[in-house]
Write a protein that holds these residues in place. Structure first.
Motif, PDB file in Angstrom:
ATOM      1  N   ASP A 242       9.631   9.473   0.443  1.00  0.00           N
ATOM      2  CA  ASP A 242       8.628  10.245   1.190  1.00  0.00           C
ATOM      3  C   ASP A 242       8.695  11.741   0.897  1.00  0.00           C
ATOM      4  O   ASP A 242       7.676  12.439   0.984  1.00  0.00           O
ATOM      5  CB  ASP A 242       8.784   9.990   2.697  1.00  0.00           C
ATOM      6  N   SER A 243       9.869  12.243   0.559  1.00  0.00           N
ATOM      7  CA  SER A 243       9.991  13.677   0.267  1.00  0.00           C
ATOM      8  C   SER A 243       9.184  14.070  -0.965  1.00  0.00           C
ATOM      9  O   SER A 243       8.846  15.241  -1.147  1.00  0.00           O
ATOM     10  CB  SER A 243      11.453  14.068   0.052  1.00  0.00           C
ATOM     11  N   LEU A 244       8.921  13.088  -1.834  1.00  0.00           N
ATOM     12  CA  LEU A 244       8.146  13.428  -3.037  1.00  0.00           C
ATOM     13  C   LEU A 244       6.720  13.831  -2.683  1.00  0.00           C
ATOM     14  O   LEU A 244       6.113  14.648  -3.387  1.00  0.00           O
ATOM     15  CB  LEU A 244       8.109  12.215  -3.991  1.00  0.00           C
ATOM     16  N   ALA A 245       6.182  13.303  -1.586  1.00  0.00           N
ATOM     17  CA  ALA A 245       4.839  13.715  -1.169  1.00  0.00           C
ATOM     18  C   ALA A 245       4.865  15.190  -0.764  1.00  0.00           C
ATOM     19  O   ALA A 245       3.943  15.942  -1.063  1.00  0.00           O
ATOM     20  CB  ALA A 245       4.348  12.849  -0.014  1.00  0.00           C
ATOM     21  N   VAL A 246       5.940  15.605  -0.109  1.00  0.00           N
ATOM     22  CA  VAL A 246       6.087  17.014   0.282  1.00  0.00           C
ATOM     23  C   VAL A 246       6.296  17.868  -0.970  1.00  0.00           C
ATOM     24  O   VAL A 246       5.702  18.947  -1.112  1.00  0.00           O
ATOM     25  CB  VAL A 246       7.272  17.190   1.264  1.00  0.00           C
ATOM     26  N   ALA A 247       7.113  17.373  -1.883  1.00  0.00           N
ATOM     27  CA  ALA A 247       7.357  18.114  -3.131  1.00  0.00           C
ATOM     28  C   ALA A 247       6.047  18.303  -3.892  1.00  0.00           C
ATOM     29  O   ALA A 247       5.808  19.365  -4.484  1.00  0.00           O
ATOM     30  CB  ALA A 247       8.372  17.374  -3.997  1.00  0.00           C
ATOM     31  N   TYR A 248       5.188  17.274  -3.866  1.00  0.00           N
ATOM     32  CA  TYR A 248       3.911  17.410  -4.561  1.00  0.00           C
ATOM     33  C   TYR A 248       3.073  18.542  -3.962  1.00  0.00           C
ATOM     34  O   TYR A 248       2.431  19.305  -4.695  1.00  0.00           O
ATOM     35  CB  TYR A 248       3.123  16.091  -4.557  1.00  0.00           C
ATOM     36  N   LEU A 249       3.092  18.657  -2.629  1.00  0.00           N
ATOM     37  CA  LEU A 249       2.353  19.758  -1.988  1.00  0.00           C
ATOM     38  C   LEU A 249       2.875  21.101  -2.450  1.00  0.00           C
ATOM     39  O   LEU A 249       2.126  22.037  -2.703  1.00  0.00           O
ATOM     40  CB  LEU A 249       2.550  19.718  -0.464  1.00  0.00           C
ATOM     41  N   LEU A 254       5.291  20.065 -11.063  1.00  0.00           N
ATOM     42  CA  LEU A 254       6.451  19.244 -11.440  1.00  0.00           C
ATOM     43  C   LEU A 254       6.065  17.777 -11.664  1.00  0.00           C
ATOM     44  O   LEU A 254       6.908  16.948 -11.969  1.00  0.00           O
ATOM     45  CB  LEU A 254       7.551  19.331 -10.366  1.00  0.00           C
ATOM     46  N   PHE A 255       4.765  17.492 -11.496  1.00  0.00           N
ATOM     47  CA  PHE A 255       4.285  16.109 -11.624  1.00  0.00           C
ATOM     48  C   PHE A 255       3.203  16.039 -12.688  1.00  0.00           C
ATOM     49  O   PHE A 255       2.425  16.981 -12.849  1.00  0.00           O
ATOM     50  CB  PHE A 255       3.670  15.631 -10.307  1.00  0.00           C
ATOM     51  N   GLU A 256       3.163  14.901 -13.356  1.00  0.00           N
ATOM     52  CA  GLU A 256       2.025  14.624 -14.248  1.00  0.00           C
ATOM     53  C   GLU A 256       1.191  13.542 -13.571  1.00  0.00           C
ATOM     54  O   GLU A 256       1.756  12.565 -13.051  1.00  0.00           O
ATOM     55  CB  GLU A 256       2.557  14.126 -15.585  1.00  0.00           C
ATOM     56  N   THR A 257      -0.120  13.733 -13.557  1.00  0.00           N
ATOM     57  CA  THR A 257      -0.961  12.739 -12.878  1.00  0.00           C
ATOM     58  C   THR A 257      -1.961  12.124 -13.840  1.00  0.00           C
ATOM     59  O   THR A 257      -2.244  12.674 -14.902  1.00  0.00           O
ATOM     60  CB  THR A 257      -1.743  13.372 -11.701  1.00  0.00           C
ATOM     61  N   ALA A 304      12.310  15.173 -12.162  1.00  0.00           N
ATOM     62  CA  ALA A 304      13.105  14.748 -10.998  1.00  0.00           C
ATOM     63  C   ALA A 304      14.170  15.770 -10.609  1.00  0.00           C
ATOM     64  O   ALA A 304      14.355  16.071  -9.426  1.00  0.00           O
ATOM     65  CB  ALA A 304      13.736  13.396 -11.279  1.00  0.00           C
ATOM     66  N   GLN A 305      14.849  16.315 -11.602  1.00  0.00           N
ATOM     67  CA  GLN A 305      15.925  17.257 -11.264  1.00  0.00           C
ATOM     68  C   GLN A 305      15.360  18.503 -10.574  1.00  0.00           C
ATOM     69  O   GLN A 305      15.933  19.002  -9.606  1.00  0.00           O
ATOM     70  CB  GLN A 305      16.721  17.644 -12.530  1.00  0.00           C
ATOM     71  N   ALA A 306      14.210  18.947 -11.054  1.00  0.00           N
ATOM     72  CA  ALA A 306      13.595  20.132 -10.443  1.00  0.00           C
ATOM     73  C   ALA A 306      13.161  19.841  -9.005  1.00  0.00           C
ATOM     74  O   ALA A 306      13.264  20.703  -8.130  1.00  0.00           O
ATOM     75  CB  ALA A 306      12.396  20.586 -11.284  1.00  0.00           C
ATOM     76  N   VAL A 307      12.693  18.630  -8.757  1.00  0.00           N
ATOM     77  CA  VAL A 307      12.312  18.261  -7.382  1.00  0.00           C
ATOM     78  C   VAL A 307      13.561  18.231  -6.487  1.00  0.00           C
ATOM     79  O   VAL A 307      13.552  18.735  -5.364  1.00  0.00           O
ATOM     80  CB  VAL A 307      11.594  16.895  -7.359  1.00  0.00           C
ATOM     81  N   LEU A 308      14.636  17.670  -7.010  1.00  0.00           N
ATOM     82  CA  LEU A 308      15.876  17.641  -6.205  1.00  0.00           C
ATOM     83  C   LEU A 308      16.379  19.055  -5.938  1.00  0.00           C
ATOM     84  O   LEU A 308      16.834  19.364  -4.831  1.00  0.00           O
ATOM     85  CB  LEU A 308      16.956  16.818  -6.927  1.00  0.00           C
ATOM     86  N   ASP A 309      16.261  19.920  -6.944  1.00  0.00           N
ATOM     87  CA  ASP A 309      16.671  21.327  -6.752  1.00  0.00           C
ATOM     88  C   ASP A 309      15.821  21.970  -5.653  1.00  0.00           C
ATOM     89  O   ASP A 309      16.340  22.684  -4.792  1.00  0.00           O
ATOM     90  CB  ASP A 309      16.502  22.137  -8.044  1.00  0.00           C
ATOM     91  N   LEU A 310      14.515  21.699  -5.692  1.00  0.00           N
ATOM     92  CA  LEU A 310      13.607  22.258  -4.688  1.00  0.00           C
ATOM     93  C   LEU A 310      13.977  21.746  -3.292  1.00  0.00           C
ATOM     94  O   LEU A 310      13.994  22.501  -2.311  1.00  0.00           O
ATOM     95  CB  LEU A 310      12.166  21.856  -5.037  1.00  0.00           C
ATOM     96  N   TYR A 311      14.279  20.469  -3.213  1.00  0.00           N
ATOM     97  CA  TYR A 311      14.674  19.865  -1.928  1.00  0.00           C
ATOM     98  C   TYR A 311      15.937  20.547  -1.402  1.00  0.00           C
ATOM     99  O   TYR A 311      15.998  20.965  -0.238  1.00  0.00           O
ATOM    100  CB  TYR A 311      14.897  18.357  -2.139  1.00  0.00           C
TER     101      TYR A 311
END
Ligand code: BDR
Ligand code: CA
Length: 317
Positions: A242-249, A254-257, A304-311
């Motif tokens: 669920d945190s990935l939805a917040v990371a996307y905001l 950091l995401f490719e769509t 993924a690593q950048a998202v974890l760093d952001l978290y």
């Protein structure tokens, strides 16, 4: 300016992490938590939302949402994944929530009051959102955007987590999810294709636990999840889902769509499968299910690593 967000959730261990993430993020202005059944019954997830609001110091209200899917039976709380209280069976006293205001009314009223400003983030079954759009179709054109944690395209070899092709939030109310996909609004699907690649390691959990009370609470709640992944799925660490939805905001770069019309299978062996069609071929498909379905975006890769760093940075700020 921070993005105004209604957070639709079924806390839920990873929901708790995501709520803390959104709460700490300067990019997010949490307007309210709306609850849905899923990881627990609606009574349990609402009680958990109120508990988290108090523990994390949220200054928004909790609104109680749907207790069952639109057309099928509730497939039952995910006790084996989230614990019998859906928050990791930590032994905390989680009082019943009592009467909370209605989630669907809150969604409709808030979106109408702030046209093109409110983002709906849904990280549980999509039932509340579907009910809101059924009751007030005008809100589809009035939301800023919709970001969901749910579904899986499977294009990178990631399978479903409740069947070979289905993800839990979509499988749990496939009719609601399909209505979300057919609605004409800007929707981004943050599914298992990316969440299964973003793993909270034991080391990161420990660092958070040492850092703050909030981190310690999330580590305590997360221990059940950690055990589930270790014992049942034979892997260390757990996907942050669920945190990935917040990371996307916070950090869409950091995401490719991938864009295309998405439909959800609502019955049979493929129930809950999220299937993206190719617009350029839609007219020639043997089924017309993808014709006239407005494009959605689906995340297909993540740093993924950048998202974890952001978290970590956000939770430790
Ligand atoms: C999703 O299902 C729920 O159990 C989690 O909270 C997450 O939203 C993952 O498939
Ligand atoms: Ca969830």
């Amino acid at each position: 300016m921070a993005e105004a967000v209604i957070f639709d959730t079924d806390p839920g261990i990873d929901d708790a992490m995501a709520i803390a993430f959104a709460h700490k993020s300067p990019a997010v202005d949490l307007l309210g938590l709306t609850t849905t059944f899923g990881n627990g019954t609606i009574e349990q997830t609402t009680a958990n939302a109120v508990f988290l609001k108090n523990q994390l110091g949220l200054d928004c209200q909790v609104f109680q949402g749907a207790g069952a899917p639109l057309e099928i039976e509730f497939d039952g709380p995910a006790h084996h994944v989230h614990g019998s209280d859906a928050l990791g069976d930590t032994g905390y006293d989680i009082p019943a929530a009592g009467n909370q205001p209605d989630a669907v009314t809150f969604i409709i009223d808030t979106v109408r009051a702030r046209p093109h400003e409110v983002t709906l983030v849904a990280v549980g079954r999509m039932t509340n959102l579907a009910l809101a759009v059924r009751k007030a179709p005008d809100i589809a054109k009035l939301v800023k955007r919709v970001v969901i944690m749910g579904g899986v395209l499977g294009s990178t070899g990631i399978p479903g987590n409740v069947t070979p092709v289905a993800e839990a939030n979509i499988f749990g109310d496939p009719h609601a999810a399909d209505e979300m996909m057919r609605a004409d609004w800007p929707l981004v699907m943050v599914g298992l294709d990316v969440t299964m690649k973003t793993i909270m390691t034991n080391d990161l959990v420990e660092r958070l636990a040492q850092h703050s009370q909030m981190g310690a609470l999330l580590a305590e709640i997360g221990a059940f999840y950690q055990r589930f992944y270790r014992e049942v799925l034979k892997r260390e660490g757990y996907p942050v889902h669920d945190s990935l939805a917040v990371a996307y905001l916070m950090a869409p770069h950091l995401f490719e769509t991938q864009a295309g019309p998405i439909r959800v299978a609502t019955e049979g062996l493929s129930m809950g499968q999220t299937i993206m069609g190719d617009m350029s071929r839609a007219a020639n498909y043997a089924l017309d299910g993808w014709l006239d379905v407005p494009d959605k975006q689906a995340c297909i890769s993540v740093q993924a690593q950048a998202v974890l760093d952001l978290y970590m940075e956000t939770l430790m700020s």
